[in-house]
Write a protein that holds these residues in place. Structure first.
Motif, PDB file in Angstrom:
ATOM      1  N   SER A 101      12.563  -2.610  10.359  1.00  0.00           N
ATOM      2  CA  SER A 101      12.504  -1.159  10.484  1.00  0.00           C
ATOM      3  C   SER A 101      13.551  -0.574   9.551  1.00  0.00           C
ATOM      4  O   SER A 101      14.726  -0.959   9.622  1.00  0.00           O
ATOM      5  CB  SER A 101      12.797  -0.716  11.911  1.00  0.00           C
ATOM      6  N   SER A 102      13.119   0.296   8.684  1.00  0.00           N
ATOM      7  CA  SER A 102      14.080   0.930   7.785  1.00  0.00           C
ATOM      8  C   SER A 102      14.854   2.009   8.519  1.00  0.00           C
ATOM      9  O   SER A 102      15.924   2.420   8.100  1.00  0.00           O
ATOM     10  CB  SER A 102      13.359   1.550   6.587  1.00  0.00           C
ATOM     11  N   LEU A 103      14.285   2.434   9.633  1.00  0.00           N
ATOM     12  CA  LEU A 103      14.913   3.496  10.416  1.00  0.00           C
ATOM     13  C   LEU A 103      16.137   2.959  11.166  1.00  0.00           C
ATOM     14  O   LEU A 103      17.229   3.511  11.069  1.00  0.00           O
ATOM     15  CB  LEU A 103      13.896   4.074  11.411  1.00  0.00           C
TER      16      LEU A 103
ATOM     17  N   LYS B  69       8.154  -0.441   9.962  1.00  0.00           N
ATOM     18  CA  LYS B  69       7.982   0.606  10.980  1.00  0.00           C
ATOM     19  C   LYS B  69       7.914   0.031  12.394  1.00  0.00           C
ATOM     20  O   LYS B  69       7.238   0.571  13.267  1.00  0.00           O
ATOM     21  CB  LYS B  69       6.745   1.471  10.681  1.00  0.00           C
TER      22      LYS B  69
ATOM     23  N   ASN C 262       2.575   4.422   1.209  1.00  0.00           N
ATOM     24  CA  ASN C 262       2.937   4.838   2.561  1.00  0.00           C
ATOM     25  C   ASN C 262       3.292   3.678   3.507  1.00  0.00           C
ATOM     26  O   ASN C 262       3.552   3.892   4.687  1.00  0.00           O
ATOM     27  CB  ASN C 262       1.815   5.683   3.185  1.00  0.00           C
ATOM     28  N   ALA C 263       3.311   2.462   2.971  1.00  0.00           N
ATOM     29  CA  ALA C 263       3.652   1.312   3.822  1.00  0.00           C
ATOM     30  C   ALA C 263       5.128   1.312   4.188  1.00  0.00           C
ATOM     31  O   ALA C 263       5.524   0.704   5.184  1.00  0.00           O
ATOM     32  CB  ALA C 263       3.295   0.012   3.112  1.00  0.00           C
ATOM     33  N   GLY C 264       5.932   2.010   3.370  1.00  0.00           N
ATOM     34  CA  GLY C 264       7.367   2.048   3.653  1.00  0.00           C
ATOM     35  C   GLY C 264       8.196   1.337   2.594  1.00  0.00           C
ATOM     36  O   GLY C 264       9.315   0.913   2.855  1.00  0.00           O
ATOM     37  N   LYS C 265       7.668   1.225   1.390  1.00  0.00           N
ATOM     38  CA  LYS C 265       8.379   0.507   0.314  1.00  0.00           C
ATOM     39  C   LYS C 265       9.689   1.192  -0.063  1.00  0.00           C
ATOM     40  O   LYS C 265      10.730   0.549  -0.107  1.00  0.00           O
ATOM     41  CB  LYS C 265       7.495   0.417  -0.941  1.00  0.00           C
ATOM     42  N   SER C 266       9.622   2.492  -0.347  1.00  0.00           N
ATOM     43  CA  SER C 266      10.842   3.193  -0.775  1.00  0.00           C
ATOM     44  C   SER C 266      11.888   3.156   0.322  1.00  0.00           C
ATOM     45  O   SER C 266      13.071   2.948   0.057  1.00  0.00           O
ATOM     46  CB  SER C 266      10.553   4.651  -1.111  1.00  0.00           C
ATOM     47  N   SER C 267      11.443   3.358   1.552  1.00  0.00           N
ATOM     48  CA  SER C 267      12.397   3.367   2.666  1.00  0.00           C
ATOM     49  C   SER C 267      13.064   2.002   2.824  1.00  0.00           C
ATOM     50  O   SER C 267      14.260   1.920   3.091  1.00  0.00           O
ATOM     51  CB  SER C 267      11.681   3.726   3.968  1.00  0.00           C
TER      52      SER C 267
ATOM     53  N   ARG D 139       0.836  -1.191   0.000  1.00  0.00           N
ATOM     54  CA  ARG D 139       0.000   0.000   0.000  1.00  0.00           C
ATOM     55  C   ARG D 139       0.886   1.263   0.000  1.00  0.00           C
ATOM     56  O   ARG D 139       1.991   1.236   0.549  1.00  0.00           O
ATOM     57  CB  ARG D 139      -0.837  -0.075   1.288  1.00  0.00           C
TER      58      ARG D 139
ATOM     59  N   ASP E  16      10.017   0.079  14.582  1.00  0.00           N
ATOM     60  CA  ASP E  16      10.627   0.970  15.586  1.00  0.00           C
ATOM     61  C   ASP E  16       9.583   1.834  16.274  1.00  0.00           C
ATOM     62  O   ASP E  16       9.854   2.437  17.312  1.00  0.00           O
ATOM     63  CB  ASP E  16      11.680   1.861  14.899  1.00  0.00           C
ATOM     64  N   LYS E  17       8.398   1.881  15.720  1.00  0.00           N
ATOM     65  CA  LYS E  17       7.348   2.698  16.335  1.00  0.00           C
ATOM     66  C   LYS E  17       6.649   1.974  17.469  1.00  0.00           C
ATOM     67  O   LYS E  17       5.807   2.556  18.162  1.00  0.00           O
ATOM     68  CB  LYS E  17       6.325   3.119  15.277  1.00  0.00           C
TER      69      LYS E  17
END
Ligand code: GDP
Length: 172
Positions: A149-151, A115, A5-10, A3, A117-118
């Protein structure tokens, strides 16, 4: 795939940190088309446009499904599908339809819950358990699930090792 904003690019960026990732082709307004990345010249990641059908028109929804289904159907060298999902969200009809469709193609599935890490440790386990339980509804129990977590890069190495060992090596 995942989806918007799911974090694909990150996640792509996080994976590319340890490897040489070269964008092979892209298109202006990238979100709506397919992007291809070569990883260490060993395998290729294809970034599918984000979906989020609910917010879009029926015409766009149809366009997305046709493009993605066409892509997934005709690419004989596809070795696996990676679904990227925000660990804090529940499966929606969009994912359910996608998973049902993938299942008819017998494509191995891995799921990256992003995500993380959230959330704290306990909540990560709770969310993971719930998403796995709910996944059973679409009978895709053989999916490999990764909490990432991409972060802070948690889980990214495991995910990449899995992709490489299970999907790439098999094929070579
Ligand atoms: P895409 O639309 O699926 O490509 O999603 P993006 O990679 O653009 O991410 C959407 C938003 O979520 C951005 O604000 C990112 O910074 C954020 N984000 C993505 N991955 C993570 C993560 O692992 N941790 C945190 N805290 N934020 C993330």
């Amino acid at each position: 795939m995942g989806r918007s904003n799911a974090g694909k690019s990150s996640l792509l960026n996080a994976l590319s940190n340890s490897r040489k990732l070269a964008q092979v082709s892209s298109s202006p307004g990238k979100t709506r088309l397919l992007n291809f990345f070569d990883v260490d010249a060993k395998y290729r990641i294809v970034d599918l446009p984000g979906y989020g059908f609910a917010a879009r028109s029926q015409a766009e929804r149809t366009e997305w499904s046709q493009m993605v289904e066409n892509f997934l159907s005709v690419r004989g060298n596809l070795t696996g599908a990676l679904l990227i999902m925000d660990i804090r969200r529940d499966w929606s009809l969009d994912e359910t339809h996608l998973l049902e469709w993938l299942q008819t193609r017998d494509l191995p599935l891995a799921i990256a819950l992003t995500k993380s890490d959230k959330l704290g440790k306990n909540d990560i386990q709770k969310r993971k358990a719930k998403l796995i339980k709910d996944l059973a509804i679409v009978n895709y129990s053989s999916a490999a699930i990764f909490v990432v977590s991409s972060l802070n890069r948690m889980g990214c190495k495991d995910l990449e090792d899995y992709i490489f060992k299970s999907w790439v090596v098999l094929k070579t």
